[in-house]
Design a protein around this motif. Structure first.
Motif, short mmCIF file in Angstrom:
data_model
loop_
_atom_site.label_atom_id
_atom_site.label_comp_id
_atom_site.label_asym_id
_atom_site.label_seq_id
_atom_site.Cartn_x
_atom_site.Cartn_y
_atom_site.Cartn_z
N ALA A 1 24.42 -28.52 6.24
CA ALA A 1 25.58 -28.00 5.78
C ALA A 1 26.16 -28.87 4.51
CB ALA A 1 26.65 -28.24 7.04
N ALA A 2 25.90 -30.02 4.43
CA ALA A 2 26.29 -31.06 3.46
C ALA A 2 25.59 -30.83 2.21
CB ALA A 2 26.09 -32.50 3.85
N SER A 3 24.40 -29.87 2.13
CA SER A 3 23.52 -29.50 0.94
C SER A 3 24.19 -28.44 0.14
CB SER A 3 22.28 -29.36 1.45
OG SER A 3 22.29 -28.04 1.95
N ASP A 4 23.61 -28.15 -1.11
CA ASP A 4 24.07 -26.92 -1.73
C ASP A 4 23.10 -25.85 -1.64
OD1 ASP A 4 21.82 -27.98 -3.16
OD2 ASP A 4 22.80 -28.22 -4.98
N ALA A 5 22.30 -25.94 -0.51
CA ALA A 5 21.40 -24.76 -0.52
C ALA A 5 21.97 -23.66 -0.03
CB ALA A 5 20.12 -24.98 0.82
N GLN A 6 21.42 -22.42 -0.59
CA GLN A 6 21.81 -20.92 -0.06
C GLN A 6 21.30 -20.36 0.86
OE1 GLN A 6 21.06 -21.30 -4.00
NE2 GLN A 6 22.88 -20.82 -4.94
N VAL A 7 19.77 -20.88 1.29
CA VAL A 7 19.01 -20.20 2.12
C VAL A 7 18.52 -21.18 3.07
CG1 VAL A 7 16.80 -19.07 2.86
CG2 VAL A 7 18.23 -18.57 0.54
N LEU A 8 18.80 -21.07 4.36
CA LEU A 8 18.61 -22.01 5.52
C LEU A 8 17.12 -21.59 6.30
CD1 LEU A 8 19.11 -24.60 7.28
CD2 LEU A 8 20.79 -23.15 8.45
N LEU B 1 28.99 -24.70 12.66
CA LEU B 1 29.23 -25.43 11.51
C LEU B 1 29.58 -24.43 10.25
CD1 LEU B 1 26.09 -28.06 11.58
CD2 LEU B 1 28.60 -28.28 11.88
N GLY B 2 29.68 -22.98 10.65
CA GLY B 2 29.84 -22.07 9.54
C GLY B 2 28.51 -21.76 8.66
N LEU B 3 27.50 -22.10 9.19
CA LEU B 3 26.38 -21.65 8.20
C LEU B 3 25.74 -20.33 8.16
CD1 LEU B 3 23.99 -24.91 8.87
CD2 LEU B 3 25.77 -24.65 7.16
N THR B 4 26.29 -19.68 9.26
CA THR B 4 25.77 -18.22 9.29
C THR B 4 26.61 -17.32 8.45
OG1 THR B 4 27.25 -17.95 11.12
CG2 THR B 4 24.78 -18.32 11.65
N GLU B 5 27.59 -17.87 8.01
CA GLU B 5 28.61 -17.14 7.09
C GLU B 5 28.32 -17.49 5.75
OE1 GLU B 5 30.97 -15.05 8.07
OE2 GLU B 5 30.07 -15.35 10.19
N ARG B 6 27.86 -18.63 5.30
CA ARG B 6 27.56 -18.80 3.80
C ARG B 6 26.35 -19.10 3.44
NH1 ARG B 6 26.84 -24.18 2.29
NH2 ARG B 6 26.89 -26.16 3.74
N MET B 7 25.29 -18.83 4.55
CA MET B 7 23.73 -19.04 4.07
C MET B 7 23.23 -18.09 4.47
SD MET B 7 23.37 -23.39 4.67
CE MET B 7 21.82 -23.55 3.75
N GLN B 8 22.02 -17.58 3.62
CA GLN B 8 21.23 -16.66 4.45
C GLN B 8 20.20 -17.41 5.21
OE1 GLN B 8 20.37 -12.92 4.23
NE2 GLN B 8 19.42 -13.93 5.81
N ILE B 9 20.33 -16.92 6.70
CA ILE B 9 19.38 -17.52 7.59
C ILE B 9 17.96 -16.85 7.57
CG2 ILE B 9 19.03 -18.52 9.91
CD1 ILE B 9 21.57 -19.54 8.75
N VAL B 10 16.79 -17.57 7.36
CA VAL B 10 15.42 -17.12 7.68
C VAL B 10 14.74 -17.91 8.71
CG1 VAL B 10 13.45 -17.03 6.50
CG2 VAL B 10 15.48 -16.73 4.97
N ALA B 11 14.45 -16.94 9.71
CA ALA B 11 13.33 -17.44 10.73
C ALA B 11 12.26 -16.74 10.79
CB ALA B 11 13.98 -17.21 12.04
N PRO B 12 11.22 -17.44 10.14
CA PRO B 12 9.94 -16.86 9.81
C PRO B 12 9.12 -15.92 10.88
CG PRO B 12 10.04 -19.05 8.67
CD PRO B 12 11.06 -18.91 9.80
N ASN B 13 8.98 -16.28 12.05
CA ASN B 13 8.54 -15.68 13.18
C ASN B 13 9.97 -15.21 14.26
OD1 ASN B 13 5.93 -17.56 12.44
ND2 ASN B 13 5.75 -15.48 12.50
N LEU B 14 10.14 -14.05 14.19
CA LEU B 14 11.19 -13.62 14.90
C LEU B 14 10.45 -12.60 16.30
CD1 LEU B 14 14.05 -12.17 12.68
CD2 LEU B 14 14.32 -14.06 14.22
#
Length: 415
Positions: free
Chosen positions: A215-222, A241-254
């Motif tokens: 959350a403290a980073s400037d990453a756009q993809v988590l 933490l609000g990350l689902t709103e401002r970052m694209q979440i990637v989970a390689p194996n769903l």
């Protein structure tokens, strides 16, 4: 004397017939407890459906099938003990697992017993790479195949973005992160940092610390290189933490089970990969796949997941190999499987000869909005297929595979 000999011959024939009629036992070592238990339950369901269908068709080589199962709790040592117990029981083959560390350890122990081991959910490259051997066959895709199709999608939709990786600290996590970094050109760890969390047994505090740094980073993809309940826990904290709103979440194996546990509202928009979903038979026009979805849904009042499809396919493919070989002997089955091409629940697949990796199509998926999911009668239409990678395109070739084996000090052919 002649009567005695006739009587003994009759007894011998009767005993041989009785032995031949004994059921064939298949051994399933799967997570009934632990972080991956929902995936394990799906494996059990898929396996039982396959066994019942085969028994209704007369079994294998004139004998019915039965399943013997033990809980591995996603712990390698426990899986090794399970293999020993099942081998002592007289199983003809082994399969299961939802952790690559478990699959690798269990398959090596199975080889000591000269028994085939089929990996269900084991996505680490190492499973059929540096740790591969003759008695291991992996039904699902590997990490590199997932990364290829995911990279295709992310590079088109989110080019030149900064990534933050949170990764399960074991072989699946390591090879998955490494593969995804290559296909998304995020190898620079200063620009695209990574934190490891323990597996198994990561605490909520571990996820809280890692996600707070994200959350403290400037990453756009988590990139959450986590699986099962571990991914669900992390997603809940990411939401807080609000990350689902401002970052694209990637989970390689769903998996379907992961979305069910977390809820589609929390998982909405998450991007990952699947080797199979219940929608795939329609996409690939697979009659057998459609029949499987229908039979599974009627039996369990839910759609089958990729975990269920994998276990079902393993039992069916093992049975098919035994029938073609006319034998249950492991060496005969290896010969029957190597290079064998088939269609079952989707389009054409093949057991590759040199590493026993299953060559197959892999799909990038995105979790649908909750409102769309709820329109489905079973409320389980979770995934939109957003990218497709044909079977052989995502796999390293023989030369690359051998180079990896050479670097690891492993033989250049399966032993």
């Amino acid at each position: 004397m002649r009567r005695l000999l006739a009587f003994l011959a009759l007894c011998a024939g009767f005993n041989a017939f009785t032995h031949a009629a004994d059921p064939i036992t298949l051994g399933l070592s799967y997570p009934r407890t632990g972080s991956y238990k929902e995936e394990g339950l799906s494996q059990m369901r898929g396996a039982l459906l396959a066994i019942d269908e085969l028994n209704a068709q007369g079994g294998v080589l004139g004998r019915s099938l039965r399943l013997s199962s033990l809980d591995d709790a996603s712990r390698p040592k426990k899986a090794e003990r399970n293999v020993d117990k099942l081998a002592k029981e007289g199983v003809s083959m082994l399969f299961g697992g939802a952790s690559s560390a478990v699959a690798i350890a269990a398959s090596k122990r199975a080889a000591e017993h000269r028994l085939l081991y089929f990996g269900t959910l084991t996505y680490s490259n190492d499973t059929t790479g540096k740790d591969g051997h003759r008695f291991m066959f992996r039904e699902c895709n590997n990490a590199w195949m997932s990364a290829q199709v995911l990279g295709q999608y992310l590079n088109k939709q989110l080019p030149n973005k900064r990534y933050f990786y949170i990764t399960s600290d074991y072989t699946w996590g390591h090879t998955t992160e490494s593969s995804l970094r290559q296909t998304t050109n995020t190898q620079d760890t200063a620009l695209h940092p990574s934190l490891k969390v323990p597996f198994p047994g990561a605490s909520l505090a571990s996820y809280q610390t890692a996600l707070t740094q994200a959350a403290a980073s400037d990453a756009q993809v988590l990139a959450l290189v986590l699986f099962g309940e571990d991914l669900v826990r992390a997603m809940r904290i990411a939401k807080d933490l609000g990350l689902t709103e401002r970052m694209q979440i990637v989970a390689p194996n769903l998996t379907q089970s992961i979305v069910e546990q977390a809820g589609p509202g929390l998982m909405e928009g998450v991007v990952g990969t699947e080797p199979w979903t219940w929608r795939v038979p329609e996409l690939e026009n697979s009659a057998l796949g459609k029949a499987f979805v229908k039979a599974y849904s009627e039996r369990y009042a839910m759609y089958p997941s990729s975990s269920a499809a994998s276990a079902y396919s393993i039992v069916q493919q093992w049975a098919d190999a035994a029938k073609r070989a006319g034998s249950l002997d492991s060496e005969a089955l290896i010969k029957a499987l190597e290079g064998h091409s088939y269609t079952l629940l989707k389009d054409r697949q093949q057991w590759r000869s040199f590493d026993h990796q299953n060559v197959q199509t892999v799909y990038a998926v995105k979790v649908k909005p909750r409102a769309e999911v709820l329109k489905d009668p079973l409320k389980q239409d979770y995934f939109e297929i957003v990218e497709r990678l044909d079977g052989g395109n995502g796999l390293p070739d023989l030369a690359t595979w051998q180079a990896e084996r050479r670097n690891a000090g492993q033989p250049l052919a399966l032993q």
